[in-house]
Design a protein around this motif. Structure first.
Motif, short mmCIF file in Angstrom:
data_model
loop_
_atom_site.label_atom_id
_atom_site.label_comp_id
_atom_site.label_asym_id
_atom_site.label_seq_id
_atom_site.Cartn_x
_atom_site.Cartn_y
_atom_site.Cartn_z
N LEU A 5 -29.66 70.27 -27.69
CA LEU A 5 -28.45 69.66 -27.15
C LEU A 5 -28.81 68.44 -26.30
O LEU A 5 -29.45 68.57 -25.26
N PHE A 6 -28.35 67.27 -26.73
CA PHE A 6 -28.68 66.02 -26.05
C PHE A 6 -27.53 65.55 -25.17
O PHE A 6 -26.37 65.57 -25.57
N HIS A 7 -27.90 65.04 -23.99
CA HIS A 7 -26.93 64.59 -23.00
C HIS A 7 -26.34 63.21 -23.34
O HIS A 7 -26.86 62.49 -24.19
N ALA A 19 -22.58 73.59 -20.62
CA ALA A 19 -22.38 73.74 -22.06
C ALA A 19 -23.51 74.57 -22.67
O ALA A 19 -23.26 75.47 -23.50
N ALA A 20 -24.74 74.30 -22.24
CA ALA A 20 -25.87 75.07 -22.75
C ALA A 20 -25.73 76.54 -22.36
O ALA A 20 -26.00 77.43 -23.17
N ASP A 21 -25.29 76.80 -21.13
CA ASP A 21 -25.08 78.19 -20.69
C ASP A 21 -24.00 78.86 -21.52
O ASP A 21 -24.11 80.05 -21.85
N ARG A 22 -22.95 78.13 -21.84
CA ARG A 22 -21.88 78.68 -22.68
C ARG A 22 -22.42 79.06 -24.05
O ARG A 22 -22.10 80.12 -24.60
N LEU A 23 -23.26 78.21 -24.60
CA LEU A 23 -23.86 78.48 -25.92
C LEU A 23 -24.83 79.66 -25.84
O LEU A 23 -24.85 80.51 -26.73
N ARG A 24 -25.59 79.73 -24.75
CA ARG A 24 -26.52 80.87 -24.58
C ARG A 24 -25.74 82.18 -24.44
O ARG A 24 -26.16 83.20 -24.99
N ALA A 25 -24.62 82.14 -23.73
CA ALA A 25 -23.79 83.34 -23.57
C ALA A 25 -23.25 83.83 -24.91
O ALA A 25 -22.96 85.02 -25.08
N ALA A 26 -23.14 82.91 -25.88
CA ALA A 26 -22.69 83.28 -27.22
C ALA A 26 -23.86 83.70 -28.11
O ALA A 26 -23.68 83.91 -29.31
N GLY A 27 -25.05 83.80 -27.53
CA GLY A 27 -26.20 84.33 -28.27
C GLY A 27 -27.12 83.29 -28.89
O GLY A 27 -27.99 83.64 -29.70
N HIS A 28 -26.98 82.03 -28.50
CA HIS A 28 -27.81 80.98 -29.07
C HIS A 28 -28.96 80.63 -28.13
O HIS A 28 -28.85 80.78 -26.92
N GLU A 29 -30.05 80.14 -28.71
CA GLU A 29 -31.14 79.60 -27.91
C GLU A 29 -30.92 78.10 -27.84
O GLU A 29 -30.68 77.45 -28.86
N VAL A 181 -13.54 76.05 -31.37
CA VAL A 181 -13.85 75.66 -32.75
C VAL A 181 -15.37 75.54 -32.94
O VAL A 181 -15.93 75.99 -33.94
N ALA A 182 -16.05 74.91 -31.97
CA ALA A 182 -17.50 74.70 -32.08
C ALA A 182 -18.26 76.03 -32.11
O ALA A 182 -19.20 76.20 -32.89
N LEU A 183 -17.84 76.99 -31.29
CA LEU A 183 -18.50 78.30 -31.30
C LEU A 183 -18.26 79.01 -32.62
O LEU A 183 -19.16 79.69 -33.13
N GLY A 184 -17.10 78.84 -33.20
CA GLY A 184 -16.84 79.40 -34.54
C GLY A 184 -17.74 78.77 -35.59
O GLY A 184 -18.27 79.45 -36.47
N PHE A 185 -17.91 77.46 -35.50
CA PHE A 185 -18.81 76.73 -36.41
C PHE A 185 -20.23 77.28 -36.31
O PHE A 185 -20.88 77.55 -37.32
N LEU A 186 -20.70 77.47 -35.09
CA LEU A 186 -22.06 77.98 -34.89
C LEU A 186 -22.19 79.42 -35.37
O LEU A 186 -23.21 79.81 -35.93
N ASP A 187 -21.16 80.23 -35.17
CA ASP A 187 -21.18 81.60 -35.69
C ASP A 187 -21.26 81.61 -37.21
O ASP A 187 -21.98 82.42 -37.81
#
Length: 192
Positions: A5-7, A19-29, A181-187
């Motif tokens: 993830l680039f700033h 945003a990174a924490d939100r993604l990590r909470a959804a199970g992503h590295e 929507v983005a979390l759905g895309f990643l799932d």
């Protein structure tokens, strides 16, 4: 998923870490490289001036060096505004890329770029002074020609960097819709 993830041109601000924490909470590295080496900016003008002084090639070099240790895992490249343009460049050049998530930005596409069905999702304000309708139409067609599978989401009335709560552009409703929507895309990428 493994996400690089680039700033934005503001630098590695709290919104990027959140945003990174939100993604990590959804199970992503998630990795958030600091391409500005600790500098952050209060205005887009200051950030753009630093970006121009540093140079696009140097920023891309820093991004490639940050991603290289993880690219064999199959990265999803993602970014905010300037970071989205960097993510796009890296994803189109990495045949192991699993996806591309663009928030508030796109970039030029090399005429020789080719991917095999790379999933791409773009979230952008409507209108956006940095991503005009004409530019986005041309970008969409060019991405299609590369072989990417592109989805575009527009958010009427939102400011350019509408996901950053510390900026005047912030739009809470658009930001939450984007993350949903983005979390759905990643799932979907994870289950593919």
């Amino acid at each position: 998923m493994n996400i690089m993830l680039f700033h934005s041109t503001y630098g590695l601000r709290p919104a990027v870490r959140d945003a990174a924490d939100r993604l990590r909470a959804a199970g992503h590295e998630v990795w958030t490289p600091d391409l500005f080496e600790g500098r952050t900016f209060d205005t887009v003008e200051e950030g753009m001036e630093f970006n121009e002084r540093t140079g696009k090639e140097e920023l891309l070099k820093r991004a490639v060096l940050a991603a290289a240790p993880y690219s064999e895992r199959g990265l999803v490249y993602a970014g905010f505004s300037l970071g989205a343009s960097i993510a796009q460049t890296l994803a189109l050049g990495d045949d192991r890329a699993r996806g591309l998530l663009l928030l508030h930005g796109t970039s030029d596409i090399a005429p020789t770029a080719h991917v095999d069905g790379l999933p791409v999702q773009l979230h952008v304000a409507e209108p956006d002074p940095f991503e005009t309708d004409d530019w986005l139409s041309a970008w969409y067609l060019q991405m299609g020609r590369t072989g990417a599978d592109v989805e575009v989401y527009r958010y009427a009335g939102a400011g350019h960097l509408y996901t950053d709560p510390e900026l005047p552009d912030y739009d809470a409703e658009a930001a939450e819709a984007t993350w949903r929507v983005a979390l759905g895309f990643l799932d979907d990428l994870r289950s593919a």
